[in-house]
Each structure stands twice: as C-alpha cells, then as structure tokens.
Design an enzyme around this catalytic site. Structure first.
Site, short mmCIF file in Angstrom:
data_model
loop_
_atom_site.label_atom_id
_atom_site.label_comp_id
_atom_site.label_asym_id
_atom_site.label_seq_id
_atom_site.Cartn_x
_atom_site.Cartn_y
_atom_site.Cartn_z
N ASP A 1 0.84 -1.39 0.04
CA ASP A 1 -0.03 0.01 0.05
C ASP A 1 0.96 1.34 0.02
O ASP A 1 1.39 1.60 0.96
CB ASP A 1 -0.98 0.09 1.15
CG ASP A 1 -1.63 1.35 1.50
OD1 ASP A 1 -1.56 2.12 0.66
OD2 ASP A 1 -2.30 1.50 2.52
N LYS B 1 2.95 11.69 -3.50
CA LYS B 1 2.18 10.68 -4.38
C LYS B 1 1.08 11.96 -5.20
O LYS B 1 0.63 11.61 -5.99
CB LYS B 1 1.27 9.96 -3.53
CG LYS B 1 0.37 8.80 -4.29
CD LYS B 1 -0.11 7.93 -3.35
CE LYS B 1 -1.19 7.16 -3.87
NZ LYS B 1 -1.70 6.06 -2.89
N GLU C 1 -6.93 0.53 -4.44
CA GLU C 1 -6.92 0.71 -3.28
C GLU C 1 -8.17 -0.13 -2.61
O GLU C 1 -8.40 -0.89 -1.78
CB GLU C 1 -6.77 1.76 -2.69
CG GLU C 1 -5.08 2.23 -2.78
CD GLU C 1 -4.99 3.54 -2.74
OE1 GLU C 1 -5.78 4.45 -2.16
OE2 GLU C 1 -3.86 3.98 -2.78
N ASP D 1 -12.80 5.21 1.67
CA ASP D 1 -11.62 5.19 2.00
C ASP D 1 -11.21 6.92 1.90
O ASP D 1 -11.08 7.47 0.97
CB ASP D 1 -10.65 4.57 0.97
CG ASP D 1 -9.36 4.69 1.14
OD1 ASP D 1 -8.79 5.43 2.31
OD2 ASP D 1 -8.51 3.86 0.75
#
Ligand code: ADP
Ligand code: MG
Length: 632
Positions: free
Chosen positions: A28, A94, A193, A216
């Site tokens: 992850d 990211k 994800e 999420d």
C-alpha cells in the site's frame, strides 16, 4: 486527416493467469503512510518488526551532495524531524505522481518546498536547487518497504502488487510502475486501493452474496467504491468474484486538508501568526497531533513554536468537526455519484467498510452512518486493510489463491473520434478490467487511403470535449469507394488499466497500433467536471452528435444519388428530376450549415429532409441499377 466512420460495436472482458516465480508482496503506497504485507497460511500479515507490522510514513528527507539529491532518512525518522528540515523533507509526493508541472501549478498543494519542472515537463520538487521527481520519492519509500520485507522474510524481494487510488489514470499508474522499477521491484500488478480493501474484507467472511461500499479517506485521497462479492458456488465458478460496480472520489482530498483547516482556524482566531515555511510545517504537525489525540476527549492542547516562542494551541471536538465538515460533505457527494453509477440505493448496500486513517474521526463515522443509514463495519484496521488486501492479490497473482477472482473498473469511458468530430465510446465508464472492445469503422471518402485514429477519454458526446489520449494513422489502405474498407478498431485495457489500441483494415490486412501512456494525469477536479458536464450537456451533445451523423450519412447519399442521376438523367421524367434536385439542394444546404455549426441545425427537420430524399431517390437508384444490368 479523415476520421473513421462508425459501423458496429462489441465489448467483452478477458482474464488471464500467471505463473509463480517467487515471493510477491503486497504494497500500500499511500500518500501519507505505506505498508508492505504478505499472505501466510494464517492469513495476511503486515511485515516489519512492530507487533502489528511497520507503518512507514511516506516521507523522505534529502541531502544534496555531488550535484544530486540522496535520501538521508525515510519514514518515521524523516517524518518526526520534518519541521526541522522543511526545505529538505518531502511528504505527500504521491499528489504529484504522474502529473505535469503545468497542471500542478494551478493547484494549491501545500508543499513546504518549491514546485519545479522535472524532465519532460513532469511535476517535481526542488531541494536546495536540485530537482527531485515524485517517482524518485516514491522509489525511496518503496526501497524502504522492500528492506522491511527482506529483513522480515529473510529473502530477497523483487516483485510486488502495488495499490493506487481508483482515480489514478494511465500516467499515474505508469509513474507508480516507474517508481517500483527505480526501487528494484517489478510491479506485477497495480490494484485499486478500495478493491484491495474489499479483498481483505471478503477473506474472513461467510460465503454469501453481498454488496459493499468501501469508504476510504486517507491523508491525501478519497475513494468510494461500490462492489459486489459473489460466492463462486452461486455462479457455478470455482472462484469468488469481486465485482466493482462503480467508483468515485477525489485525488486531492484527505486528512491533510483537515490539518490545514485546523491551522487556518488557529490563524483566523488570532492564536498564531506563522511567518516562515518551518513555522507553518510545525503548526500543521501540531494540528495533526491534536486531531489524532482528540479521539475520545472534548479538547486537547498541543505545543508548537511560532514567532520565536512556544505557544499552546487548544483544539476542541467541535472545532475539529467544523474544520472537517466541508471535506466530509465533499466525500458524501462522491458517495452519491458512486451509488448513482452503480444504480444502487442506500438500502441495497449490505455493508460499509471504512478504510484510511481519517475514518477514525468521529464526525466522519457519524456522517457515513447517516448517509448509508447503517453503522459502518469497523472490524478491520483502517490503516492496514489495503496492504492486507494487496497481499491477498499478490497471492492470487502468484497462483497460491485460486478461489478468488478480481474484477476492477475503468473510471472514464474510452473511445475514438469519428468523422465529423463525434466521440464513439468503445469501453464504457465503470467497465471491469481487464476489458476488450472492438468496433467496425470505414472510410467516408472515395479512394481514402489513410484514416486517423484519435483515442479519447471522457463522457461527452463530442471529441472536442473529451481528453485526447493519443493519435495514430492507419496508412496504405487500398483505394476503395467510401464505406467499403472494413476497419476494425480494438481496445484492450489490461489488468493495470493500461490501454492498447489497434486498427486493422480487414481487406488489405494493413494495421497500426499504439499503447496509450498518456503524458499526464487528470485531476479529480477534471474527472468531476467531465462527469458533471456529461450530465449537464447530455441532451445538447446528443443532438449535436445526431446532426453530425445525419450530415455524414447525407453527404454519402448525395454523392451516390448524384452519380446515379448523372448516369440515367435522360431516362427519367423531367419533373421527377426537378423534384429530386430540389430535395438534394435542401439536404445539401443542411449539410453545409451542419458543417459550419451543428448547433444551428434542427436535427428533426434535418432527419425529415433526409428521409424525404431517401424515399424520393429510390427511383433514380432503381433506374440506375436496371441500366447497369442491361449494359452488362
Ligand atoms: P494514505 O492512504 O493517504 O496514506 P492513511 O490511510 O495512512 O493515508 O491515513 C493518514 C491520515 O489519517 C492522516 O491524515 C492522519 O492524520 C489521519 N489519521 C490517522 N490516525 C487518525 C486518527 N486517530 N484520527 C484522525 N485522523 C487520523
Ligand atoms: Mg490509503
């Protein structure tokens, strides 16, 4: 160059298998935190020396020597000392991954270092005058994870399944693979994800049909995914199927925003006035500590140094909730979109799974429970669930789990531009990956030997409103009358969401293809805008699309009628010829107006005129055919 003309359409999905070659870990790679996990006999496990496995903050501190930037500290150490070295520490890289410098200049990304133009115009950061790309930062985090895994497992680790937000496009996925390669890892699969979270969730469950929503909310991204878990036996398959129905989200929304909102609140109320980047970074860190510490208290006090002295900063539960509220509201809007795309009601959702550190916030949980009208499922550790799912996916890729099957989805429709500037969708939004579709096209002009294939992504009906992914020409088609060549255009989206497009002219066997790795990513704002516009403009677009089609077909008709008329004019009744020519002139006039501005033409009237001409022209075609039969 001429665009192809649409003929027919088919879409199908394919699944392929791979063989085992060694240990494959699941990673992850988060905006804020990263973890590495593996599936063991006893179930998936996060690797590392801590009891629950190591959580590695996605933070790297660089030092510049010999003209290059080298990672000096990665993870916990780099994060803990972040406010001491704000100009050398990179967090949340990211957010820049796979994007262009031009694109990111318009965002307020909240980096403590200056944004810079990297090689080929990619977004990058500047550390003491040296360019550091987000790929490099991600690679340094991945290298640390690889080290953690190798220490724990006692063997070399070379392959990984890596998760990315569902909204990552091809460029962002490609940048993730590039980072892995820099870290000495082969990214054997890129997985969304929320899909990984569903996999981790699906493992421990009783075997029954369930529809779940994965919510999420991490540090920098938000995703919501609606998916079905279908037990293998109920569909006569050996494997359970995880079918993603829809995803929605935002790649620039998360706990970081809440931290900044808290600092904003402190500044607005006159409690602090930071003047330097270092002070600002320290305040953001204090805000985050306060946020986390507030879990079960009414208020907390954090210390930070600002303006040369130590300040005590209070945060109450109420203030936290109000700082988070606008962001929570945005997540619910995405939930609404996802439900709509999945054609699902709240009542049909059996479970809501919480993922991401920010779902620990009481106000988030309450809002999610209210929205979905049920208590969210919280048995899984929201920090670890994605990595655990990635480990399960790694085992599936490695071949040790054959009882699970994974289907993922394409976030925005894919297609090509057809003659007249319309967008012909080949693969619809939210189609599962891997996916294949092909469609027949032809030429629109006599003797046309080249066709340009313009690959598009988006929901609008017109090419000009979609995003251009790439272009290539199919050349050397033998000259034939318009509409005769058979051009088969095939789209293939692999398991990682990378698109290949191939065009073949069937009679001649001529072919051309591209692998689309679009230069840069779409922002969530753009995806949202495209989605919104596709609804707002749907009717208008459709009318314009219809006018364009009418024009393209009418032009071919006019050409054929003109040719037939030239051949047999003398064999026809002069009053019929006049009537026919009047109808042709009318349609020609409409075509010209449509070519000038499709919006200026009434589609219904155009349709009627074209139909009248169709009926009227039968006669001239009949006579022309009879004539050519008589001659031969
Ligand atoms: P990502 O997937 O973006 O790497 P994570 O899932 O690791 O993010 O979540 C990180 C975010 O969760 C950070 O913004 C952090 O502040 C927040 N977070 C972690 N623990 C808590 C908590 N107890 N309460 C509120 N927020 C938390
Ligand atoms: Mg995450």
């Amino acid at each position: 160059m001429e665009r192809p003309q649409q003929q027919s359409h088919t879409q199908s999905h394919a699944q392929s298998s791979e063989s085992t070659l060694g240990p494959i870990v699941g990673i992850d790679l988060g905006t804020t935190n990263s973890l590495v996990a593996i599936l063991t006999e006893a179930g998936p496990r996060v690797l590392g020396s801590a009891p629950q496995g190591d959580i590695v903050p996605s933070v790297v501190r660089y030092v510049v020597d010999g003209g290059g930037a080298r990672a000096e500290a990665v993870g916990r150490v780099a994060r803990a000392s972040q406010s001491l070295y704000p100009s050398r520490t990179i967090a949340s890289a990211k957010r820049l991954l796979g994007r262009s410098a031009a694109e990111t200049r318009t965002f307020s990304l909240g980096f403590s270092l200056p944004l810079a133009d990297g090689p080929r115009g990619i977004a990058a950061l500047e550390v003491d005058g040296v360019i550091v790309t987000p790929q490099q930062v991600a690679a340094d985090v991945l290298r640390e994870l690889r080290r953690v895994a190798e220490l724990d497992l006692g063997c070399a680790v070379r392959r990984a399944v890596i998760t990315v937000p569902a909204y990552f496009d091809d460029a962002q996925r490609q940048a993730t693979r590039d980072a892995a390669r820099l870290a000495g890892l082969d990214a054997v699969r890129i997985v969304n994800e929320p899909t990984a979270a569903a996999l981790a969730y699906g493992l421990g469950q009783s075997r029954r049909n369930e529809r779940i929503a994965v919510y999420d909310l991490g540090g920098g991204t938000f995703d919501v995914t609606i998916l079905d878990i279908v037990p293998g036996e109920s569909i006569g398959a050996g494997a359970d199927c995880f079918q993603v129905l829809a995803t929605a989200g935002d790649t620039a929304l998360g706990g970081d925003d809440i931290d900044r909102a808290i600092v904003g609140l402190w500044i607005a109320s006159g409690r602090v006035a930071p003047t330097t980047a270092a002070e600002r970074a320290e305040l953001v860190a204090a805000a985050e500590r306060a946020k986390v510490a507030l879990a079960d208290r009414a208020s907390v006090v954090e210390r930070a140094s600002c303006g040369g002295s130590d300040v005590e900063l209070t945060l109450t539960a109420e203030e936290l909730a109000s700082a988070a509220a606008p962001f929570v509201e945005r997540t619910l809007a995405a939930c609404r979109r996802a439900l709509q795309d999945a054609q699902s009601s709240v009542a049909e959702i059996d479970r809501v799974v919480l993922v991401g550190g920010s779902t620990r916030l009481a106000s988030v949980r309450a809002a999610v429970a209210r929205f979905f009208e049920k208590e969210p499922y919280a048995a899984l550790d929201p920090d670890r669930v994605v990595a655990l799912g990635a480990a399960v996916q790694a085992a599936i890729v490695g071949g040790s789990r054959k009882d699970l099957l994974l289907l993922d989805v394409i976030p925005l429709s894919l297609g090509i531009e057809t003659v007249g500037g319309a967008m012909a969708k080949l693969i619809m939004r939210n189609s599962p990956t891997p996916s294949k579709a092909h469609e027949h096209f032809s030429t629109s002009k006599d003797g046309q030997t080249n066709v340009r294939i313009h690959v598009l992504q988006g929901e609008r009906e017109l090419a000009q409103h979609c995003r251009s992914l790439g272009m290539f020409d199919l050349r050397g088609i033998p000259p034939m009358p318009a509409g005769i060549p058979q051009i088969d255009v095939a789209f293939t989206v692999d398991q990682n969401g990378v698109l290949s497009v191939r065009a073949v002219e069937k009679r001649s066997g001529r072919e051309a293809s591209i692998q689309v790795v679009p230069s840069y990513g779409l922002s969530a704002e753009e995806v949202e805008r495209m989605e919104r516009e596709s609804v707002e403009y749907a009717r208008d677009d459709m009318t314009v699309h219809r006018v364009i089609d009418l024009r393209v077909h009418s032009e071919l008709d006019l050409k054929w009628i003109g040719e037939a008329l030239a051949r047999v004019r003398l064999a026809l009744d002069p009053s019929y010829v006049t009537e026919l020519e009047t109808a042709m002139a009318e349609v020609r006039g409409l075509c010209e107006s449509a070519a000038h501005d499709p919006r200026s033409v009434d589609a219904n009237k155009f349709h009627q005129s074209k139909q009248a001409l169709d009926v009227l022209s039968m006669r001239v075609h009949e006579v022309s055919i009879a004539e050519s039969l008589r001659k031969s």
